[in-house]
Design a protein around this motif. Structure first.
Motif, PDB file in Angstrom:
ATOM      1  N   VAL A 284     -76.216  -4.385  -8.701  1.00  0.00           N
ATOM      2  CA  VAL A 284     -75.124  -4.594  -7.753  1.00  0.00           C
ATOM      3  C   VAL A 284     -75.739  -4.517  -6.359  1.00  0.00           C
ATOM      4  O   VAL A 284     -76.784  -3.889  -6.166  1.00  0.00           O
ATOM      5  CB  VAL A 284     -73.985  -3.545  -7.900  1.00  0.00           C
ATOM      6  N   PRO A 285     -75.126  -5.147  -5.370  1.00  0.00           N
ATOM      7  CA  PRO A 285     -75.669  -5.086  -4.014  1.00  0.00           C
ATOM      8  C   PRO A 285     -75.680  -3.658  -3.476  1.00  0.00           C
ATOM      9  O   PRO A 285     -74.886  -2.807  -3.889  1.00  0.00           O
ATOM     10  CB  PRO A 285     -74.714  -5.973  -3.209  1.00  0.00           C
ATOM     11  N   ALA A 286     -76.567  -3.421  -2.546  1.00  0.00           N
ATOM     12  CA  ALA A 286     -76.705  -2.081  -1.966  1.00  0.00           C
ATOM     13  C   ALA A 286     -75.444  -1.636  -1.242  1.00  0.00           C
ATOM     14  O   ALA A 286     -75.190  -0.436  -1.108  1.00  0.00           O
ATOM     15  CB  ALA A 286     -77.893  -2.052  -1.013  1.00  0.00           C
ATOM     16  N   ASP A 287     -74.637  -2.606  -0.781  1.00  0.00           N
ATOM     17  CA  ASP A 287     -73.411  -2.241  -0.061  1.00  0.00           C
ATOM     18  C   ASP A 287     -72.168  -2.286  -0.959  1.00  0.00           C
ATOM     19  O   ASP A 287     -71.041  -2.199  -0.460  1.00  0.00           O
ATOM     20  CB  ASP A 287     -73.215  -3.160   1.153  1.00  0.00           C
ATOM     21  N   ALA A 288     -72.353  -2.438  -2.281  1.00  0.00           N
ATOM     22  CA  ALA A 288     -71.205  -2.452  -3.194  1.00  0.00           C
ATOM     23  C   ALA A 288     -70.463  -1.128  -3.124  1.00  0.00           C
ATOM     24  O   ALA A 288     -71.074  -0.057  -3.071  1.00  0.00           O
ATOM     25  CB  ALA A 288     -71.651  -2.736  -4.619  1.00  0.00           C
ATOM     26  N   GLU A 539     -53.434  -9.765  -4.208  1.00  0.00           N
ATOM     27  CA  GLU A 539     -54.504  -9.216  -3.382  1.00  0.00           C
ATOM     28  C   GLU A 539     -55.529 -10.314  -3.118  1.00  0.00           C
ATOM     29  O   GLU A 539     -55.619 -11.290  -3.872  1.00  0.00           O
ATOM     30  CB  GLU A 539     -55.166  -8.029  -4.106  1.00  0.00           C
ATOM     31  N   LEU A 540     -56.309 -10.130  -2.066  1.00  0.00           N
ATOM     32  CA  LEU A 540     -57.300 -11.133  -1.652  1.00  0.00           C
ATOM     33  C   LEU A 540     -58.632 -10.441  -1.391  1.00  0.00           C
ATOM     34  O   LEU A 540     -58.673  -9.417  -0.695  1.00  0.00           O
ATOM     35  CB  LEU A 540     -56.826 -11.868  -0.396  1.00  0.00           C
ATOM     36  N   TYR A 541     -59.712 -11.009  -1.942  1.00  0.00           N
ATOM     37  CA  TYR A 541     -61.034 -10.413  -1.766  1.00  0.00           C
ATOM     38  C   TYR A 541     -62.059 -11.485  -1.400  1.00  0.00           C
ATOM     39  O   TYR A 541     -62.015 -12.610  -1.923  1.00  0.00           O
ATOM     40  CB  TYR A 541     -61.473  -9.700  -3.049  1.00  0.00           C
ATOM     41  N   ASP A 542     -62.981 -11.102  -0.545  1.00  0.00           N
ATOM     42  CA  ASP A 542     -64.079 -11.968  -0.137  1.00  0.00           C
ATOM     43  C   ASP A 542     -65.334 -11.520  -0.876  1.00  0.00           C
ATOM     44  O   ASP A 542     -65.989 -10.551  -0.494  1.00  0.00           O
ATOM     45  CB  ASP A 542     -64.287 -11.884   1.381  1.00  0.00           C
ATOM     46  N   GLY A 543     -65.660 -12.235  -1.939  1.00  0.00           N
ATOM     47  CA  GLY A 543     -66.769 -11.831  -2.784  1.00  0.00           C
ATOM     48  C   GLY A 543     -68.130 -11.949  -2.134  1.00  0.00           C
ATOM     49  O   GLY A 543     -69.104 -11.365  -2.627  1.00  0.00           O
ATOM     50  N   VAL A 545     -69.055 -10.626   0.521  1.00  0.00           N
ATOM     51  CA  VAL A 545     -69.407  -9.330   1.123  1.00  0.00           C
ATOM     52  C   VAL A 545     -68.806  -8.156   0.362  1.00  0.00           C
ATOM     53  O   VAL A 545     -68.973  -7.012   0.773  1.00  0.00           O
ATOM     54  CB  VAL A 545     -68.939  -9.272   2.604  1.00  0.00           C
ATOM     55  N   ASP A 546     -68.120  -8.442  -0.746  1.00  0.00           N
ATOM     56  CA  ASP A 546     -67.386  -7.390  -1.461  1.00  0.00           C
ATOM     57  C   ASP A 546     -67.538  -7.623  -2.962  1.00  0.00           C
ATOM     58  O   ASP A 546     -66.705  -8.260  -3.597  1.00  0.00           O
ATOM     59  CB  ASP A 546     -65.918  -7.413  -1.030  1.00  0.00           C
ATOM     60  N   PHE A 547     -68.628  -7.086  -3.540  1.00  0.00           N
ATOM     61  CA  PHE A 547     -68.966  -7.340  -4.940  1.00  0.00           C
ATOM     62  C   PHE A 547     -67.891  -6.846  -5.897  1.00  0.00           C
ATOM     63  O   PHE A 547     -67.612  -7.465  -6.916  1.00  0.00           O
ATOM     64  CB  PHE A 547     -70.306  -6.666  -5.266  1.00  0.00           C
ATOM     65  N   ASP A 552     -59.081  -5.159   0.080  1.00  0.00           N
ATOM     66  CA  ASP A 552     -58.011  -6.157   0.003  1.00  0.00           C
ATOM     67  C   ASP A 552     -57.753  -6.739   1.397  1.00  0.00           C
ATOM     68  O   ASP A 552     -57.405  -6.014   2.337  1.00  0.00           O
ATOM     69  CB  ASP A 552     -56.745  -5.499  -0.553  1.00  0.00           C
ATOM     70  N   LEU A 553     -57.897  -8.074   1.513  1.00  0.00           N
ATOM     71  CA  LEU A 553     -57.740  -8.752   2.812  1.00  0.00           C
ATOM     72  C   LEU A 553     -56.452  -9.567   2.884  1.00  0.00           C
ATOM     73  O   LEU A 553     -56.307 -10.403   3.775  1.00  0.00           O
ATOM     74  CB  LEU A 553     -58.940  -9.677   3.053  1.00  0.00           C
ATOM     75  N   ALA A 554     -55.515  -9.315   1.966  1.00  0.00           N
ATOM     76  CA  ALA A 554     -54.304 -10.134   1.920  1.00  0.00           C
ATOM     77  C   ALA A 554     -53.523 -10.071   3.222  1.00  0.00           C
ATOM     78  O   ALA A 554     -53.017 -11.101   3.714  1.00  0.00           O
ATOM     79  CB  ALA A 554     -53.421  -9.706   0.748  1.00  0.00           C
TER      80      ALA A 554
END
Length: 788
Positions: A284-288, A539-543, A545-547, A552-554
């Motif tokens: 997983v990314p380091a910022d997950a 809900e809305l997610y930007d994958g 930057v968000d693994f 939630d960006l809705a």
């Protein structure tokens, strides 16, 4: 490489005889014909092994940072590639149907599991003949094909010994060999097995060391060795799909004991440890971010102290079960390596057909059928403590608690069935093919999906997607080959649009973004009212930057959310997802759901030797009065054995003879047993033995009074205080004259259950009794004709 002489878009490949001289006498020196050549795929086509585990979350296996040791998965990953954004459908049968066809699960009629099929095209459980399975395509191109393990894609009304067998692996499925089971789960110690379409018994007992996963691996290893010994020039396609680690979590005690004490800190802490390990491995990314625990999932600290040792043991058993499974997967891989063909074998090791299973209730279960029948309250903390040492053993039918399922999906939200969130659909996957994958131990993060497996294998084999199979024009494959990513880690993803839906939980992925809405909670089997679909919160997610779908960006980006919601509807229309169907009890009733049923009316006749009949093949006696009447011939000296039995050790009923005397036992979940015994032995000669159950009424799962008769004369009475309202078993069956699987009563074993007299016929009648305790030949004929 010589050019391929076959036009392979039409299957079977048409036979074409080359015109030329035909001589009169075979001894004529001008007589010449080309040699007969076996059909083979194009030169260089690899062997293929697809391994699909069951109910393993993204954060369970050590290969993807989890606490369950999977050294063979790690070894394979070290020589191949890990895919950390591979996705399934959130449920077993849909994932399998999609993977084996290269089409979305609603496209092949598998919107959910076969047991909840409806007449809607996307939920019918009927795969259109315009979407031929991968195994059929490979077989018709010259591959040897075999499947070992689970097949949950057979429509329930086609699962009886009479078929039809079009959807069975070794008939319409394209596998020349099948050894495994039909259905969603199986007892690992006492499985119901098929060799092709023929029921077979396990080769040994649990006491002799039998375990299903080992048996499946034995058969797979034997078949692969035989195939290479007899047909070394032909590549193979092996689909190895053990029932592990689906509940029941059955494993030899020593495997579970290896994990003693390792889960004492509970599931909240385990998730933190798993994420840390995932970051160390780089899967997983380091910022997950670790997603938050939802209110529906209890905190470990809030669980009763007296239950915590049981909860720990549940997870120890599961971890041992997964490691044990990986061990036997390793045996299959080792067999391929020993044969010297590993280099040109394309292996998919898909660690789970969906997220971890949260179907075991918040407390877990000693017998998971308790929850399926709305009777989980029977398994009190005191009861669970008393059974703690038996978890994983042949006397259990166990499952772990919801919190462990959630932890095994770390760092993602939710679990199996929740198709909206990655916890239900993201499964760690390993691809290994030394001849064609240059990087060893690489990571691939392109979005991929189970429908991508079939087109990848076809491209790897140099085979075109067929346009005609068995005379039927084929619709296009809907997946995208992953081959482009094998040696190009930074290549932009080609599968950038994918819908998800399961029981109303739904989502859409598009170019990095995901819009999702959870509609229902998996472990709420009864009650728990649902909101209208239009009232579900998205809900809305930007994958990018968000693994883990943690932010939630809705609210911040409503236009993007609306765009994706519209896109979900478009995809839903395209692939037969509509109408969305969140019904439960209604879909369990075939008359309401609109699927065919083998059973009509309120009577059914059986004959000696009939067996391995699933619950869908037998008239339902649940929540109603019923009678069982049998005409038997008793030899001098008495008789023993089962007349008819349904279910087994973990729930069911049996009419049998012990000590020469008729007996009826109703077994509630292996927890309560209610027995009624006749006052006298059955006399020698031909007699009718009858059991009548008078249901109390007033709701589901109530009790009733039992009366036994010989030739219409009352010979015994008894009482059943409670019954199972919805299901006896997912794998146990109904047998006449014996009992397969596990035994309903400890009075006999399956090995000693055979009736020692002669059974002429058995009849089940449901509904209120008319007090006519004898069935004459004319009545039997009427019942038989009414079922035509």
């Amino acid at each position: 490489m010589k050019p391929d002489r076959h036009a392979r878009t039409m299957l079977p490949i048409p036979d074409r005889q080359v015109p030329g001289l035909t001589t009169y006498d075979a001894k004529d020196p001008d007589t010449a014909y080309p040699p007969i050549e076996p059909l083979l795929p194009p030169d260089g086509a690899p062997n293929v092994l697809v391994i699909l585990l069951d109910d393993v979350g993204f954060g369970a296996s050590s290969a993807f940072g989890g606490p369950c040791e999977t050294p063979n998965a790690e070894k394979l990953a070290a020589g191949g590639l890990r895919y950390n954004r591979f996705h399934t459908t959130a449920l077993c049968a849909p994932t399998r149907a999609a993977m084996l066809s290269g089409r979305n699960h609603h496209s092949v009629g598998m919107g959910s599991i076969t047991e909840t099929a409806t007449s809607a095209p996307g939920n019918s459980s009927l795969k259109p003949n315009t979407k031929a399975p991968l195994a059929m395509t490979l077989k018709l191109n010259g591959y040897s094909t075999a499947q070992f393990g689970k097949c949950h894609e057979v429509p329930v009304w086609q699962s009886s010994p009479m078929g039809p067998f079009d959807a069975w692996p070794s008939a319409g499925g394209g596998f020349e060999t099948f050894y495994g089971f039909i259905g969603g789960e199986n007892n690992q110690w006492d499985p119901a097995l098929y060799n092709g379409t023929t029921p077979v018994e396990p080769p040994a007992t649990p006491e002799e060391g039998y375990h299903l996963t080992e048996d499946l691996a034995d058969h797979a290893v034997s078949w692969i060795r035989t195939q290479k010994a007899l047909m070394p020039e032909k590549p193979f396609f092996v689909y190895f799909a053990p029932g592990a680690t689906h509940a029941p979590h059955h494993v030899p005690k020593e495997w579970a004991d290896k994990y003693a004490g390792k889960f004492a800190d509970g599931w909240d802490v385990q998730r933190e440890r798993t994420l840390a390990r995932q970051k160390e491995l780089g899967v997983v990314p380091a910022d997950a971010e670790l997603t938050a625990r939802h209110d529906e999932i209890p905190a470990w600290d809030d669980m009763p102290d007296q239950l915590k040792p049981v909860l720990e043991r549940q997870m120890e058993v599961y971890a041992g079960f997964l490691e044990h499974t990986d061990f036997h997967v390793g045996r299959v891989i080792d067999a391929i390596e020993d044969l010297g063909v590993l280099e040109n074998t394309l292996i998919y090791y898909i660690i789970g057909d969906n997220g971890a299973s949260a179907e075991g209730t918040v407390n877990g279960a000693f017998n998971e059928m308790a929850n399926f029948n709305g009777m989980a309250a029977l398994e009190t903390p005191e009861f669970m403590r008393s059974k703690m040492d038996e978890f994983g053993s042949p006397s259990s039918y166990n499952h772990y608690a919801v919190g462990w399922a959630w932890a095994m999906d770390s760092p993602l939200q939710w679990t199996k069935q929740v198709a909206s969130h990655w916890g239900g659909t993201r499964n760690g996957t390993i691809v290994h093919w030394p001849n064609s994958i240059e990087e060893k131990g690489g990571l691939r993060s392109q979005f991929t999906h189970c429908i991508d497996v079939a087109p990848t294998i076809l491209e790897a084999a140099g085979l075109p997607e067929p346009t005609m199979v068995n005379g039927v024009q084929q619709s296009p494959i809907e997946g995208t080959s992953m081959l482009y990513s094998f040696n190009k880690p930074d290549e932009p993803e080609r599968h950038d649009l994918q819908y998800f839906e399961m029981f109303g939980n739904r989502g859409i992925y598009y170019k990095g973004w995901s819009a999702v809405t959870k509609h229902r909670t998996p472990w709420v089997m009864t009650g728990g009212g649902l909101v209208a679909f239009d009232d579900d919160v998205w809900e809305l997610y930007d994958g990018s930057v968000d693994f883990s779908q943690a932010r939630d960006l809705a609210a911040e980006n409503p236009e993007k959310l609306h765009q994706l919601q519209r896109l979900w509807l478009i995809e839903a229309v395209k692939y037969n997802v509509l109408p969305i169907d969140d019904r439960t009890a209604d879909r369990a009733n075939p008359d309401i759901a609109g699927r065919p049923t083998l059973i009509r009316g309120n009577s059914q006749q059986f004959f000696p030797g009939m067996g391995r009949l699933s619950e869908n093949s037998v008239v339902s006696i649940k929540n109603k009065s019923f009678s069982v009447t049998a005409e038997v011939e008793v030899p001098e000296g008495g008789v023993e054995g089962v007349i008819i039995a349904q279910g087994g050790r973990f729930g069911g009923w049996s009419v049998y003879v012990t000590g020469g005397t008729a007996k009826f036992v109703y077994n509630v979940l292996g927890i309560q047993e209610f027995a009624t015994v006749a006052d006298t032995a059955i006399p020698a000669g031909t007699h009718q033995v009858r059991m009548e159950f008078a249901y109390d009424g007033g709701g589901l799962g109530k009790g009733g009074d039992v009366t036994l008769f010989y030739d219409g004369d009352e010979v015994g009475t008894g009482r059943v205080d409670a019954t199972q309202a919805l299901v006896f078993s997912a794998d146990e069956t109904t047998d006449v004259g014996y009992e397969s699987g596990t035994a309903v009563s400890p009075d006999y074993t399956p090995q000693s259950s055979r009736f020692t007299g002669k059974i002429n016929w058995v009849q089940i009648d449901t509904g209120d009794d008319d007090h006519d305790h004898l069935i004459d030949p004319e009545e039997r004929l009427r019942v038989a004709m009414a079922r035509q």
